[in-house]
Scaffold this motif. Structure first.
Motif, PDB file in Angstrom:
ATOM      1  N   MET A 101       0.823  -1.198   0.000  1.00 55.58           N
ATOM      2  CA  MET A 101       0.000   0.000   0.000  1.00 55.58           C
ATOM      3  C   MET A 101       0.868   1.263   0.000  1.00 55.58           C
ATOM      4  O   MET A 101       0.577   2.209  -0.722  1.00 55.58           O
ATOM      5  CB  MET A 101      -0.928  -0.039   1.218  1.00 55.58           C
ATOM      6  N   ARG A 102       1.921   1.231   0.831  1.00 57.06           N
ATOM      7  CA  ARG A 102       2.814   2.390   0.913  1.00 57.06           C
ATOM      8  C   ARG A 102       3.459   2.681  -0.441  1.00 57.06           C
ATOM      9  O   ARG A 102       3.555   3.838  -0.864  1.00 57.06           O
ATOM     10  CB  ARG A 102       3.870   2.138   1.987  1.00 57.06           C
ATOM     11  N   LEU A 103       3.901   1.638  -1.129  1.00 60.86           N
ATOM     12  CA  LEU A 103       4.534   1.807  -2.431  1.00 60.86           C
ATOM     13  C   LEU A 103       3.556   2.414  -3.443  1.00 60.86           C
ATOM     14  O   LEU A 103       3.924   3.304  -4.217  1.00 60.86           O
ATOM     15  CB  LEU A 103       5.067   0.464  -2.938  1.00 60.86           C
ATOM     16  N   LEU A 104       2.315   1.973  -3.409  1.00 56.38           N
ATOM     17  CA  LEU A 104       1.300   2.516  -4.308  1.00 56.38           C
ATOM     18  C   LEU A 104       1.062   3.999  -4.032  1.00 56.38           C
ATOM     19  O   LEU A 104       0.988   4.812  -4.962  1.00 56.38           O
ATOM     20  CB  LEU A 104      -0.016   1.733  -4.160  1.00 56.38           C
ATOM     21  N   ILE A 105       0.979   4.368  -2.770  1.00 60.77           N
ATOM     22  CA  ILE A 105       0.758   5.777  -2.422  1.00 60.77           C
ATOM     23  C   ILE A 105       1.956   6.620  -2.840  1.00 60.77           C
ATOM     24  O   ILE A 105       1.794   7.716  -3.389  1.00 60.77           O
ATOM     25  CB  ILE A 105       0.439   5.920  -0.924  1.00 60.77           C
ATOM     26  N   CYS A 106       3.164   6.118  -2.611  1.00 56.59           N
ATOM     27  CA  CYS A 106       4.365   6.847  -3.055  1.00 56.59           C
ATOM     28  C   CYS A 106       4.369   7.011  -4.571  1.00 56.59           C
ATOM     29  O   CYS A 106       4.711   8.075  -5.091  1.00 56.59           O
ATOM     30  CB  CYS A 106       5.620   6.123  -2.590  1.00 56.59           C
ATOM     31  N   TYR A 107       3.980   5.972  -5.277  1.00 58.36           N
ATOM     32  CA  TYR A 107       3.893   6.053  -6.733  1.00 58.36           C
ATOM     33  C   TYR A 107       2.892   7.130  -7.156  1.00 58.36           C
ATOM     34  O   TYR A 107       3.172   7.947  -8.038  1.00 58.36           O
ATOM     35  CB  TYR A 107       3.493   4.692  -7.322  1.00 58.36           C
ATOM     36  N   LEU A 108       1.719   7.131  -6.540  1.00 62.54           N
ATOM     37  CA  LEU A 108       0.695   8.111  -6.894  1.00 62.54           C
ATOM     38  C   LEU A 108       1.139   9.543  -6.594  1.00 62.54           C
ATOM     39  O   LEU A 108       0.876  10.456  -7.383  1.00 62.54           O
ATOM     40  CB  LEU A 108      -0.619   7.792  -6.180  1.00 62.54           C
ATOM     41  N   ILE A 109       1.826   9.746  -5.477  1.00 67.47           N
ATOM     42  CA  ILE A 109       2.351  11.076  -5.147  1.00 67.47           C
ATOM     43  C   ILE A 109       3.360  11.512  -6.211  1.00 67.47           C
ATOM     44  O   ILE A 109       3.323  12.645  -6.703  1.00 67.47           O
ATOM     45  CB  ILE A 109       2.972  11.085  -3.741  1.00 67.47           C
ATOM     46  N   GLY A 110       4.250  10.609  -6.577  1.00 65.39           N
ATOM     47  CA  GLY A 110       5.228  10.919  -7.621  1.00 65.39           C
ATOM     48  C   GLY A 110       4.568  11.192  -8.962  1.00 65.39           C
ATOM     49  O   GLY A 110       4.987  12.078  -9.711  1.00 65.39           O
ATOM     50  N   LEU A 111       3.519  10.437  -9.254  1.00 68.52           N
ATOM     51  CA  LEU A 111       2.796  10.629 -10.503  1.00 68.52           C
ATOM     52  C   LEU A 111       2.135  12.008 -10.550  1.00 68.52           C
ATOM     53  O   LEU A 111       2.240  12.722 -11.547  1.00 68.52           O
ATOM     54  CB  LEU A 111       1.737   9.530 -10.673  1.00 68.52           C
ATOM     55  N   VAL A 112       1.497  12.400  -9.464  1.00 65.86           N
ATOM     56  CA  VAL A 112       0.868  13.725  -9.402  1.00 65.86           C
ATOM     57  C   VAL A 112       1.931  14.817  -9.558  1.00 65.86           C
ATOM     58  O   VAL A 112       1.746  15.792 -10.296  1.00 65.86           O
ATOM     59  CB  VAL A 112       0.077  13.898  -8.089  1.00 65.86           C
ATOM     60  N   PHE A 113       3.066  14.644  -8.877  1.00 65.56           N
ATOM     61  CA  PHE A 113       4.153  15.619  -8.994  1.00 65.56           C
ATOM     62  C   PHE A 113       4.652  15.702 -10.435  1.00 65.56           C
ATOM     63  O   PHE A 113       4.802  16.795 -10.998  1.00 65.56           O
ATOM     64  CB  PHE A 113       5.302  15.248  -8.052  1.00 65.56           C
ATOM     65  N   GLY A 114       4.905  14.547 -11.049  1.00 67.21           N
ATOM     66  CA  GLY A 114       5.415  14.521 -12.417  1.00 67.21           C
ATOM     67  C   GLY A 114       4.450  15.127 -13.414  1.00 67.21           C
ATOM     68  O   GLY A 114       4.845  15.868 -14.317  1.00 67.21           O
ATOM     69  N   VAL A 115       3.168  14.830 -13.250  1.00 65.53           N
ATOM     70  CA  VAL A 115       2.156  15.409 -14.135  1.00 65.53           C
ATOM     71  C   VAL A 115       2.108  16.929 -13.945  1.00 65.53           C
ATOM     72  O   VAL A 115       2.042  17.688 -14.921  1.00 65.53           O
ATOM     73  CB  VAL A 115       0.770  14.764 -13.888  1.00 65.53           C
TER      74      VAL A 115
END
Length: 145
Positions: free
Chosen positions: A1-15
């Motif tokens: 779950m933590r990895l998924l949330i970190c991925y989503l945060i990074g995705l929002v930042f990158g977008v």
């Protein structure tokens, strides 16, 4: 779950970096070109980020702990030392020369442009070199004690 949330945060930042145009080194370099083709958009992106961070910290720090950790990891030092000033200067000079900072370069890797790849490789080499130098300095000071 933590990895998924970190991925989503990074995705929002990158977008966000991509939509704002900050993955484009020409846009960043034009911000620094105050005597020529000045583009103030970087100031608006940074100002927006500061406002969101300011408001976000007010809400988040009222919680007893972060969602994905036992405690908040906040800096405790407030002094200015040579590594901080030197690192900031190197970061600023590199950003002014290349037009990339790490936050803008990582989303730009998706473009496959050679200058982005070269920048990220140089960034990683610099991180490894800085860690090796710090380790050597720490061993040297420990040996003198």
């Amino acid at each position: 779950m933590r990895l998924l949330i970190c991925y989503l945060i990074g995705l929002v930042f990158g977008v966000g970096i991509s939509i704002s145009g900050m993955a484009n080194p020409a846009k960043v370099l034009n911000f620094f070109d105050v005597a020529g083709n000045w583009d103030p958009s970087l100031a608006f992106v940074m100002g927006g980020a500061l406002i969101v961070t300011f408001i976000g910290y007010r809400f988040v720090l009222k919680r007893p702990a972060p969602t994905l950790s036992e405690t908040f990891q906040l800096p405790t030092r407030r002094d200015l030392d040579l590594p901080l000033i030197g690192g900031s200067a190197v970061f600023g000079v590199g950003w002014g020369i290349a037009g990339f900072c790490p936050g803008g370069a990582l989303p730009a890797l998706g473009t496959g442009r050679s200058e982005v790849i070269i920048f990220v490789v140089a960034l990683l080499v610099g991180i490894i070199a800085a860690k090796a130098l710090q380790s050597m300095l720490n061993r040297g000071s420990a040996a003198r004690i």
